[in-house]
Write an enzyme that holds these catalytic residues in place. Structure first.
Site, short mmCIF file in Angstrom:
data_model
loop_
_atom_site.label_atom_id
_atom_site.label_comp_id
_atom_site.label_asym_id
_atom_site.label_seq_id
_atom_site.Cartn_x
_atom_site.Cartn_y
_atom_site.Cartn_z
N GLU A 31 2.20 1.54 5.97
CA GLU A 31 1.17 0.81 6.28
C GLU A 31 1.27 0.50 4.18
OE1 GLU A 31 -1.07 -0.81 7.65
OE2 GLU A 31 -0.21 -1.20 9.73
N CYS B 55 -5.61 -2.35 -1.24
CA CYS B 55 -4.30 -2.63 -0.48
C CYS B 55 -4.21 -4.26 -0.57
CB CYS B 55 -3.97 -2.01 0.48
SG CYS B 55 -4.58 -2.62 1.78
P1 NAD Z 1 0.45 7.85 -1.84
O1 NAD Z 1 1.86 7.29 -1.71
O2 NAD Z 1 0.23 8.48 -3.88
O3 NAD Z 1 -0.27 8.91 -1.35
C1 NAD Z 1 -0.22 8.60 0.13
C2 NAD Z 1 -0.26 10.06 1.21
O4 NAD Z 1 1.59 10.58 0.45
C3 NAD Z 1 -1.83 11.07 0.35
O5 NAD Z 1 -1.53 11.71 1.10
C4 NAD Z 1 -0.36 12.59 -1.12
O6 NAD Z 1 -0.39 13.60 -0.57
C5 NAD Z 1 1.24 11.79 -0.19
N1 NAD Z 1 2.14 12.30 -0.99
C6 NAD Z 1 2.40 11.79 -2.34
N2 NAD Z 1 2.95 11.78 -2.35
C7 NAD Z 1 4.04 12.61 -1.74
C8 NAD Z 1 5.20 13.37 -1.98
N3 NAD Z 1 5.79 12.66 -2.77
N4 NAD Z 1 5.94 13.29 -0.31
C9 NAD Z 1 5.79 13.51 0.70
N5 NAD Z 1 4.14 12.90 0.43
C10 NAD Z 1 3.36 11.98 0.09
O7 NAD Z 1 -0.74 6.21 -1.94
P2 NAD Z 1 -2.46 6.16 -3.09
O8 NAD Z 1 -2.21 6.34 -4.24
O9 NAD Z 1 -2.78 7.32 -2.12
O10 NAD Z 1 -3.20 5.22 -2.84
C11 NAD Z 1 -2.57 3.68 -3.05
C12 NAD Z 1 -1.51 2.76 -2.27
O11 NAD Z 1 -2.15 2.80 -1.03
C13 NAD Z 1 -1.22 1.95 -2.91
O12 NAD Z 1 -0.55 0.68 -3.32
C14 NAD Z 1 -1.74 0.95 -1.45
O13 NAD Z 1 -1.43 -0.64 -1.59
C15 NAD Z 1 -1.42 1.06 -0.52
N6 NAD Z 1 -2.33 1.66 0.29
C16 NAD Z 1 -2.20 0.80 1.39
C17 NAD Z 1 -2.67 0.35 2.87
C18 NAD Z 1 -2.56 -0.39 3.55
O14 NAD Z 1 -3.41 -0.33 4.54
N7 NAD Z 1 -1.29 -1.19 3.74
C19 NAD Z 1 -4.05 1.07 2.45
C20 NAD Z 1 -4.67 1.67 1.40
C21 NAD Z 1 -3.67 1.88 0.48
#
Ligand code: NAD
Length: 482
Positions: free
Chosen positions: A218, A252
């Site tokens: 997602e 998002c």
């Molecule tokens: P992110 O990808 O930075 O982090 C998400 C998760 O991944 C966190 O738990 C984090 O600890 C982990 N993570 C971060 N870096 C990582 C790595 N290198 N390897 C493995 N895991 C890692 O996202 P965010 O900043 O928490 O959220 C914002 C993003 O999420 C935006 O792009 C938003 O559009 C998207 N989002 C999508 C939805 C959806 O349902 N489609 C919902 C909410 C947010």
């Protein structure tokens, strides 16, 4: 459950083994047990709603009302839908078997994947972990939850609450950041559900590929919002601003940019200005009515965009570093200048909204199709033909006419992206399906065992087989067709 921030691989393996034992015991599979687990999760949310809202406010500076509307009510709706439909969803679907398989019965049945990893983001820190958990439990799985490190109070609260309501061989929570996440991805899971950025989504997909683990991703991206000249601008402005102001644009599916015909720009801007004053009569002095930006890093990222586009700023533009507040701000661009503008290079994920002037409304389709498939596509128009044209000529995770963000308010519509905005979907039945493997089952008795398919395959057997398989002999062609 563990609340340690640096967890070594062996500890994670031990947690996973515990969940595997839970899964192999079969305790999560019976319908009654799934129902009970969902009821306990419901009790967790209802009993602790004040604590949960307070943790979200502490982490994000978000008003509690918004957390009830956009976070907790979504989880409760998911639980109610799952409980009401569990029996129906779990039922094997019987299929008509062809004569060649007589006698037999065939069906497909949903089977839980087993032990699932659910990784969440920070922007809706409770909903985006618990809603997938509802689907996981409804489908009969066990799960390990990894909340975002950017919302530590919510992560801590989940780690405290979940063991009080759900058995620790069914659900586990681990707290930590990217490093922990990567360690978790080294383990072999039966299913991975990831919500977050497209960049990290690709890391998750690569890790999952090692074991060919099925995933739902997602992700995010830039969701366009077309405003046609036929739209009722007062309602349009209200609905756009509602979707954009929620969580200060850190959603998002928030509208990321507006595409509108040139002569519609000023009337739309005037409507937005009026609604802004109605929505926020006190302005943006505190976070009581408006959510903060999650942290200094994201505040600095948005401030750079704000400064860089002072020339294009048409409305708003004030920022309050002491409380990480940025007011909803609108910028004017031309379709040609927008292509290279800094604000159009990445998902904005904040209360900034570029309005891009088009020479003709149909140009919107070209503009959208020249970019990655968005998570959501919004269109405001009173012209149904135009709405249908845009719907049929574009691709996006969801398509909404004359509103924003509310597609998430129902568990009847699957939620997910396409291409760079994600893979797979969940909510309601699609969540149950996402966490299930639909196994094909064919059952035959011993009482009839016709020799026709067995070797040696004589011409008479082939004659019967051809009839059963409805596979005809080649036509005898005496001369080529003229
Ligand atoms: P992110 O990808 O930075 O982090 C998400 C998760 O991944 C966190 O738990 C984090 O600890 C982990 N993570 C971060 N870096 C990582 C790595 N290198 N390897 C493995 N895991 C890692 O996202 P965010 O900043 O928490 O959220 C914002 C993003 O999420 C935006 O792009 C938003 O559009 C998207 N989002 C999508 C939805 C959806 O349902 N489609 C919902 C909410 C947010």
């Amino acid at each position: 459950m563990t609340s340690e921030h640096s967890v070594d691989l062996s500890k994670l393996q031990a947690l996973q083994s515990k969940l595997r034992q839970g899964h192999l015991s079969g305790k999560t599979k019976p319908e009654a047990q799934r129902y009970t687990l969902l009821s306990r999760l419901e009790a967790l949310v209802i009993d602790n709603q004040n604590e949960i809202c307070a943790a979200i406010t502490a982490d994000l500076g978000r008003p509690a009302e918004d957390s009830i509307i956009a976070e907790l009510s979504v989880v409760i709706e998911e639980i109610h839908t799952a409980k009401a439909n569990l029996k129906k969803w779990m039922k094997p679907r019987h299929k008509w078997m062809p004569l060649v398989l007589f006698p037999s019965k065939g069906y497909i049945a949903p089977v839980p994947f087993g032990v699932c990893l659910i990784i969440g983001p920070w922007n809706y820190p409770i909903q985006l972990l618990l809603a997938p958990l509802v689907s996981a439990l409804a489908a009969g799985n066990c799960a390990l939850l990894k909340p975002s490190e950017l919302t530590p109070r919510c992560a801590q609260l989940l780690a405290q609450l979940l063991p009080r309501y759900l058995p620790d061989d069914v659900v586990q929570v681990v707290e930590g950041g990217a490093e922990l996440s990567q360690k978790l991805l080294e383990l072999r899971w039966d299913f991975i559900f990831f919500t977050g950025s497209t960049a990290v989504g690709k890391i998750v997909a690569r890790a999952a590929a090692q074991y060919l683990t099925p995933t739902v991703l997602e992700l995010g991206g830039k969701s366009p919002c077309i405003v046609d000249s036929t739209a009722n601008l007062e309602v349009t402005a209200r609905r756009i601003l509602w979707g954009k102001a929620l969580n200060a644009g850190q959603t998002c599916v928030a509208p990321d940019y507006i595409l509108t015909p040139r002569d519609n720009v000023q009337p739309l801007l005037a409507a937005l200005k009026k609604v802004l004053a109605e929505f926020f009569p006190e302005g943006f002095k505190s976070s009581e009515s408006f959510c903060s930006i999650v942290n200094e890093r994201h505040f600095a990222r948005l401030s750079v965009l704000l400064n860089e586009h002072q020339k294009e700023l048409a409305l708003g533009g004030r920022a309050q570093p002491s409380s990480n507040l940025i007011e909803p701000s609108f910028f004017l661009f031309d379709s040609s200048s927008a292509a290279t503008a800094a604000i159009m290079q990445e998902e904005i994920f904040g209360p900034l909204l570029p309005i891009i002037a088009l020479d003709a409304r149909d140009q919107a389709i070209e503009f959208i199709n020249a970019r990655e498939h968005p998570l959501a596509l919004y269109i405001f128009s009173a012209d149904n033909n135009f709405i249908e044209n845009v719907e049929s000529q574009t691709t996006s995770g969801s398509f909404v006419a004359n509103d924003t963000v509310i597609q998430l308010a129902t568990s009847q519509l699957p939620f997910g992206g396409v291409g760079e905005s994600g893979q797979g979907s969940y909510h309601g039945m699609s969540g149950f399906n996402a966490f299930s493997q639909w196994r094909s089952v064919l059952k035959r008795p011993f009482w009839l065992d016709l020799p026709v398919r067995y070797r040696p395959l004589r011409p008479w057997k082939m004659w019967i087989l051809r009839k059963l398989l409805k596979f005809s002999e080649p036509a005898k062609v005496s001369s080529p067709p003229s």
